[in-house]
Design a protein around this motif. Structure first.
Motif, PDB file in Angstrom:
ATOM      1  N   GLN A  97       6.290  -7.667   3.157  1.00 20.55           N
ATOM      2  CA  GLN A  97       6.172  -8.481   4.363  1.00 20.55           C
ATOM      3  C   GLN A  97       5.052  -7.949   5.251  1.00 20.55           C
ATOM      4  OE1 GLN A  97       9.963  -9.099   6.335  1.00 20.55           O
ATOM      5  NE2 GLN A  97      11.067  -8.920   4.407  1.00 20.55           N
ATOM      6  N   PRO A  98       4.326  -8.831   5.937  1.00 22.85           N
ATOM      7  CA  PRO A  98       3.277  -8.374   6.864  1.00 22.85           C
ATOM      8  C   PRO A  98       3.886  -7.731   8.104  1.00 22.85           C
ATOM      9  CG  PRO A  98       3.509 -10.752   6.981  1.00 22.85           C
ATOM     10  CD  PRO A  98       4.394 -10.301   5.856  1.00 22.85           C
ATOM     11  N   VAL A  99       3.201  -6.723   8.628  1.00 22.38           N
ATOM     12  CA  VAL A  99       3.664  -6.017   9.826  1.00 22.38           C
ATOM     13  C   VAL A  99       2.486  -5.851  10.778  1.00 22.38           C
ATOM     14  CG1 VAL A  99       5.468  -4.795   8.570  1.00 22.38           C
ATOM     15  CG2 VAL A  99       3.225  -3.717   8.888  1.00 22.38           C
ATOM     16  N   ALA A 100       2.798  -5.476  12.017  1.00 21.41           N
ATOM     17  CA  ALA A 100       1.776  -5.175  13.013  1.00 21.41           C
ATOM     18  C   ALA A 100       1.433  -3.697  12.914  1.00 21.41           C
ATOM     19  CB  ALA A 100       2.282  -5.526  14.409  1.00 21.41           C
ATOM     20  N   ALA A 101       0.221  -3.401  12.497  1.00 20.08           N
ATOM     21  CA  ALA A 101      -0.216  -2.013  12.273  1.00 20.08           C
ATOM     22  C   ALA A 101      -1.120  -1.552  13.411  1.00 20.08           C
ATOM     23  CB  ALA A 101      -0.948  -1.923  10.934  1.00 20.08           C
ATOM     24  N   PRO A 102      -1.299  -0.232  13.569  1.00 16.75           N
ATOM     25  CA  PRO A 102      -2.194   0.277  14.613  1.00 16.75           C
ATOM     26  C   PRO A 102      -3.640  -0.158  14.377  1.00 16.75           C
ATOM     27  CG  PRO A 102      -0.787   2.014  13.724  1.00 16.75           C
ATOM     28  CD  PRO A 102      -0.652   0.844  12.816  1.00 16.75           C
ATOM     29  N   GLU A 420      -7.880   1.361  -1.227  1.00 10.39           N
ATOM     30  CA  GLU A 420      -9.153   1.892  -0.743  1.00 10.39           C
ATOM     31  C   GLU A 420      -9.954   0.837   0.011  1.00 10.39           C
ATOM     32  OE1 GLU A 420     -10.675   5.050  -1.332  1.00 10.39           O
ATOM     33  OE2 GLU A 420      -8.877   5.852  -2.297  1.00 10.39           O
ATOM     34  N   ASP A 421      -9.753  -0.428  -0.310  1.00  9.76           N
ATOM     35  CA  ASP A 421     -10.524  -1.506   0.298  1.00  9.76           C
ATOM     36  C   ASP A 421      -9.905  -2.012   1.591  1.00  9.76           C
ATOM     37  OD1 ASP A 421     -12.864  -3.096   0.113  1.00  9.76           O
ATOM     38  OD2 ASP A 421     -11.653  -4.824  -0.478  1.00  9.76           O
ATOM     39  N   ASN A 422      -8.746  -1.481   1.961  1.00  7.80           N
ATOM     40  CA  ASN A 422      -8.060  -1.984   3.156  1.00  7.80           C
ATOM     41  C   ASN A 422      -7.262  -0.855   3.801  1.00  7.80           C
ATOM     42  OD1 ASN A 422      -7.321  -3.880   5.061  1.00  7.80           O
ATOM     43  ND2 ASN A 422      -5.615  -4.689   3.843  1.00  7.80           N
ATOM     44  N   PHE A 423      -7.915   0.260   4.035  1.00  8.80           N
ATOM     45  CA  PHE A 423      -7.266   1.450   4.573  1.00  8.80           C
ATOM     46  C   PHE A 423      -7.303   1.390   6.100  1.00  8.80           C
ATOM     47  CE2 PHE A 423      -7.737   6.315   5.168  1.00  8.80           C
ATOM     48  CZ  PHE A 423      -6.362   6.483   5.302  1.00  8.80           C
ATOM     49  N   VAL A 424      -6.124   1.504   6.740  1.00 11.35           N
ATOM     50  CA  VAL A 424      -6.061   1.415   8.202  1.00 11.35           C
ATOM     51  C   VAL A 424      -5.871   2.776   8.859  1.00 11.35           C
ATOM     52  CG1 VAL A 424      -5.207  -0.952   8.205  1.00 11.35           C
ATOM     53  CG2 VAL A 424      -3.567   0.952   8.147  1.00 11.35           C
ATOM     54  N   GLY A 425      -5.957   3.863   8.088  1.00 13.20           N
ATOM     55  CA  GLY A 425      -5.736   5.193   8.638  1.00 13.20           C
ATOM     56  C   GLY A 425      -4.323   5.661   8.369  1.00 13.20           C
ATOM     57  N   HIS A 426      -4.017   6.902   8.813  1.00 10.80           N
ATOM     58  CA  HIS A 426      -2.705   7.422   8.459  1.00 10.80           C
ATOM     59  C   HIS A 426      -1.964   8.092   9.604  1.00 10.80           C
ATOM     60  CE1 HIS A 426      -4.070  11.639   8.331  1.00 10.80           C
ATOM     61  NE2 HIS A 426      -2.829  11.993   8.107  1.00 10.80           N
ATOM     62  N   ARG A 427      -2.668   8.594  10.670  1.00  9.16           N
ATOM     63  CA  ARG A 427      -1.918   9.301  11.705  1.00  9.16           C
ATOM     64  C   ARG A 427      -2.497   9.103  13.095  1.00  9.16           C
ATOM     65  NH1 ARG A 427      -0.842  14.014  14.558  1.00  9.16           N
ATOM     66  NH2 ARG A 427      -3.015  14.632  14.392  1.00  9.16           N
ATOM     67  N   ASP A 428      -3.773   9.431  13.287  1.00 11.54           N
ATOM     68  CA  ASP A 428      -4.386   9.302  14.604  1.00 11.54           C
ATOM     69  C   ASP A 428      -4.585   7.831  14.956  1.00 11.54           C
ATOM     70  OD1 ASP A 428      -4.503  12.053  14.825  1.00 11.54           O
ATOM     71  OD2 ASP A 428      -6.513  12.169  13.945  1.00 11.54           O
ATOM     72  N   VAL A 429      -4.771   7.554  16.245  1.00 11.32           N
ATOM     73  CA  VAL A 429      -5.004   6.184  16.694  1.00 11.32           C
ATOM     74  C   VAL A 429      -6.355   5.718  16.162  1.00 11.32           C
ATOM     75  CG1 VAL A 429      -5.247   4.652  18.669  1.00 11.32           C
ATOM     76  CG2 VAL A 429      -3.655   6.581  18.783  1.00 11.32           C
ATOM     77  N   PRO A 430      -6.378   4.704  15.299  1.00 12.06           N
ATOM     78  CA  PRO A 430      -7.655   4.266  14.741  1.00 12.06           C
ATOM     79  C   PRO A 430      -8.351   3.281  15.678  1.00 12.06           C
ATOM     80  CG  PRO A 430      -5.885   2.991  13.784  1.00 12.06           C
ATOM     81  CD  PRO A 430      -5.233   3.954  14.758  1.00 12.06           C
ATOM     82  N   PRO A 431      -9.660   3.122  15.557  1.00  7.07           N
ATOM     83  CA  PRO A 431     -10.347   2.091  16.339  1.00  7.07           C
ATOM     84  C   PRO A 431     -10.080   0.708  15.757  1.00  7.07           C
ATOM     85  CG  PRO A 431     -11.890   3.151  14.862  1.00  7.07           C
ATOM     86  CD  PRO A 431     -10.589   3.879  14.702  1.00  7.07           C
ATOM     87  N   ALA A 432     -10.170  -0.303  16.597  1.00 15.70           N
ATOM     88  CA  ALA A 432     -10.016  -1.664  16.093  1.00 15.70           C
ATOM     89  C   ALA A 432     -11.181  -2.021  15.167  1.00 15.70           C
ATOM     90  CB  ALA A 432      -9.931  -2.648  17.259  1.00 15.70           C
ATOM     91  N   GLN A 433     -12.364  -1.544  15.497  1.00 19.11           N
ATOM     92  CA  GLN A 433     -13.538  -1.713  14.659  1.00 19.11           C
ATOM     93  C   GLN A 433     -14.139  -0.334  14.426  1.00 19.11           C
ATOM     94  OE1 GLN A 433     -14.573  -4.640  13.369  1.00 19.11           O
ATOM     95  NE2 GLN A 433     -12.874  -5.717  14.385  1.00 19.11           N
ATOM     96  N   GLY A 434     -14.464  -0.022  13.190  1.00 22.61           N
ATOM     97  CA  GLY A 434     -15.049   1.272  12.896  1.00 22.61           C
ATOM     98  C   GLY A 434     -14.281   1.988  11.801  1.00 22.61           C
ATOM     99  N   VAL A 435     -14.628   3.238  11.563  1.00 20.44           N
ATOM    100  CA  VAL A 435     -13.991   4.048  10.524  1.00 20.44           C
ATOM    101  C   VAL A 435     -12.585   4.417  10.968  1.00 20.44           C
ATOM    102  CG1 VAL A 435     -14.100   6.218   9.268  1.00 20.44           C
ATOM    103  CG2 VAL A 435     -16.190   4.906   9.666  1.00 20.44           C
TER     104      VAL A 435
END
Length: 674
Positions: A97-102, A420-435
């Motif tokens: 199911q889709p979820v709201a991710a950071p 690898e093609d859709n990695f949203v990060g794992h712990r720290d607050v990620p940017p909305a755009q960027g690495v």
């Protein structure tokens, strides 16, 4: 995180941070007021239709490969600084199911599109830290205890969750015994003791307030596991993480329970400051139908401690073998298989895979290491396997006779998010755009279990017998059987899939098994299939296999009669391939083998040498996650003064990280014993 070191040291000396007694507002990226903080969980809703409508298949005596996750953190973990997903949301994600991710805005709304796994998992365990469950609750919810909520420690946590975690984790249980800092004189080192004096003061004299506050999240973890566990369709294990880091050296374990009979509270490092005490107290608390296993992870951050012998570390080998059949060989914080280093695996180029620039948590989080670094090779599983052979020779038993799994260690509550093609990060607050993460991290891997059916009992039994393997993400299937040249047929690959498995079980042992002296020359049969899911070229092309290898470790005598551990890697199957990868666009072309099978006899076998053998299967090259994300970097990116959200792309330009990788799978070893 390097900039917080002076502040952290000051906090530890004062045993508190935050200054005055006023409450600080959380930064907008943390969305503190929206994070769930249930005290007593409510009666759970019925399971979602996706679980209830699953068709349960009959047990398969030849066993199926089940793909899952045994290392995952949700909002209940103190260091899940960017998370909002509860165990309920994590299980929904595992089911597809889709979820709201950071990242989230100040109102708690996700700033990226709904996030979804490419395929549902077969099983999962929520392993939030057993430490700090109560501390986090008290720091988040003023209704539980206003005094604790207003404490300097909790104020610091709400103002800066990273610094708050380092304060709790660094000052007390997580970074544990005998922590010393450079250029500081502490009359009494920070010690873990049996009276829990190193819980924050707001926990009470004996830690009773924090233990009481931990009951809510611990019960919710159990209730959600029961809600989502559907035998034959999806398995949800009860579990937690035991977070021991003496001198900041990683000695963490994930604790997995077979059923719904679990201890009243997690046995944490506060109560059990070493693994032997953990097993002892789990044995005492785990009664009735309760059974458990513990899984070490991130030996690459253990600074040489994970594979210390029983004389040095004080454990009973029999206890360790019973409680700890598996080890996590790969996750988001890197590969722990092997390293190209002196006394390690200098002749194995495939060991140069997803390596961390750190040897313990001081170095990982702060960029400095006041602790003397152990030789690098001591941190890796292959060294541990060889060390186990040496210990067995002298002690009569092998404490490191591990099977393999992999997992993610996601701190976003996203089990199996390994794309690898859709990695949203794992712990720290990620940017909305960027690495989305530090350049040296990766999306993590999956645990795979060969079991008769998708139930807690069947999967747990397979983990105990080590019929498991880990992958760095793709869902390759891998089977390994070991036997003798007399019993295991040389033409096994030509007999077809079902005959391969039937004969393998009848004439040999599967991955995780043992061969013994007197059974003849070892022979191994390895069968691997590629993940057929299309991942490349806009999800239109799947990735072929490149090779299958056997990694052997053994004990032999040197010229002085001293036992020495040796290793050798053998290519046992390769295929014709015209596969190519364009690093500038990440587009692939060509094709290669979709399955490989080989029967291999050890050409260097010596009957008087104890040994282990494990299979490693390697895919054709593809782009690493960072390379893919940096394709979207600004064309005018200036690495002398880069935008913060794209700065990690300069690590590629500077040659500090590879542009490509070869995904892989590692089968649990088979041991030859004299």
């Amino acid at each position: 995180m390097k900039a917080v070191l002076p502040t952290l040291l000051g906090c530890l000396l004062l045993a508190a941070c935050g200054g005055d007694s006023s409450d600080g507002a959380a930064p907008s990226t943390a969305a503190a007021d929206t994070r769930p903080t249930p005290n007593q969980p409510q009666t759970p809703a019925p399971p979602p239709p996706e679980v209830l409508t699953c068709d349960r298949t009959p047990p398969n005596p030849l066993r199926n490969a089940y793909f899952g996750e045994l290392h995952l953190h949700t909002v209940y973990s103190l260091d899940a600084v960017a998370a909002q997903l509860t165990p309920e949301g994590a299980y929904q994600f595992a089911l597809g199911q889709p979820v709201a991710a950071p990242p989230y805005d100040a109102a708690g709304n996700s700033l990226i599109p709904p996030y979804q796994i490419d395929r549902p998992l077969d099983f999962a365990a929520i392993t939030d830290h057993g430490e700090w469950l109560g501390e986090r609750q008290l720091c988040e919810d003023p209704a539980l205890d206003p005094v604790a909520y207003a404490s300097p420690e909790c104020q610091t946590y709400r103002q800066d969750r990273e610094l708050g975690f380092l304060l709790f984790g660094g000052g007390w249980a997580g970074f544990g015994q005998l922590v010393q800092f450079p250029n500081l004189s502490l009359e009494e080192p920070l010690l873990l003791t049996d009276n829990e004096v190193h819980r924050p003061l707001f926990c009470g004299v004996t830690g009773e307030k924090c233990r009481a506050a931990a009951r809510g999240p611990w019960l919710d973890i159990q209730l959600q596991a029961e809600r989502f566990n559907q035998p034959g369709c999806f398995t949800a294990f009860n579990g937690y993480e035991y977070t021991m880091s003496p001198m900041s050296d990683n000695m963490h374990r994930n604790v997995i329970f077979v059923g719904d009979e679990v201890p009243e509270a997690p046995v944490s490092v506060y109560e059990a400051p070493d693994p032997s005490l953990l097993w002892q107290q789990l044995d005492e608390a785990c009664t009735g139908d309760c059974d458990y296993l513990t899984i070490p992870h991130n030996s690459n951050l253990s600074n040489g401690r994970m594979f210390a012998g029983p004389d040095e570390d004080g454990y009973d080998i029999a206890d360790k073998r019973r409680a700890e059949p598996l080890i996590e060989i790969f996750q988001v914080k890197g590969d722990s298989e092997c390293v190209q280093a002196e006394n390690g695996s200098p002749n194995d180029p495939l060991c140069d895979f997803e390596k961390l620039p750190a040897t313990n948590f001081f170095e990982f989080f702060l960029g400095v290491n006041p602790i003397p670094a152990a030789p690098e090779h001591l941190n890796y599983v292959r060294h541990g396997l060889k060390e186990g052979l040496l210990i067995e020779e002298s002690k009569g038993a092998n404490p490191f006779q591990y099977g393999f799994i992999a997992s993610t260690d996601s701190h976003f509550g996203l089990p199996g998010a390994v794309d690898e093609d859709n990695f949203v990060g794992h712990r720290d607050v990620p940017p909305a755009q960027g690495v989305k993460d530090d350049y040296f991290n990766n999306p993590g891997g999956l645990a795979v279990v060969w079991a008769e059916e998708n139930t807690r009992e069947s999967l747990f039994a397979a983990m105990q017998r080590k019929e498991t393997y880990g992958t760095s993400g793709p869902r390759m299937q891998l089977r390994v059987f070991g036997g003798s040249t007399e019993l295991l047929p040389e033409d096994l690959c030509q007999r077809g899939g079902r005959a391969f498995v039937e004969t393998g079980y009848a004439a040999g042992v599967p991955m995780g098994g043992e061969l013994h002296a007197g059974q003849g020359t070892p022979r191994f049969a390895v069968w691997a299939t590629a993940d057929t899911f299309p991942r490349e070229n806009d999800r239109s092309v799947s990735v072929p296999l490149e090779r299958v290898q056997i990694v052997k470790g053994w004990i032999e005598k040197d010229a002085n009669g001293q036992s020495q551990a040796r290793e050798q890697v053998y290519d046992i199957a390769t295929g014709n391939s015209d596969w190519s990868l364009d690093d500038d666009t990440c587009q692939v072309s060509g094709d290669g083998p979709r399955q490989m099978c080989a029967v291999w006899d050890d050409p260097d076998f010596q009957a008087d040498q104890s040994a282990f053998y494990y299979a490693r299967v390697v895919e054709a090259p593809t782009c690493r996650w960072l390379t893919r994300q940096c394709l979207n970097a600004p064309a005018d990116l200036d690495c002398s003064d880069p935008q913060e959200e794209w700065a990690a792309c300069c690590e590629i330009e500077n040659g500090n990280t590879p542009t490509r990788l070869q995904e892989r799978a590692w089968a649990s070893p088979i041991w030859y014993k004299q």
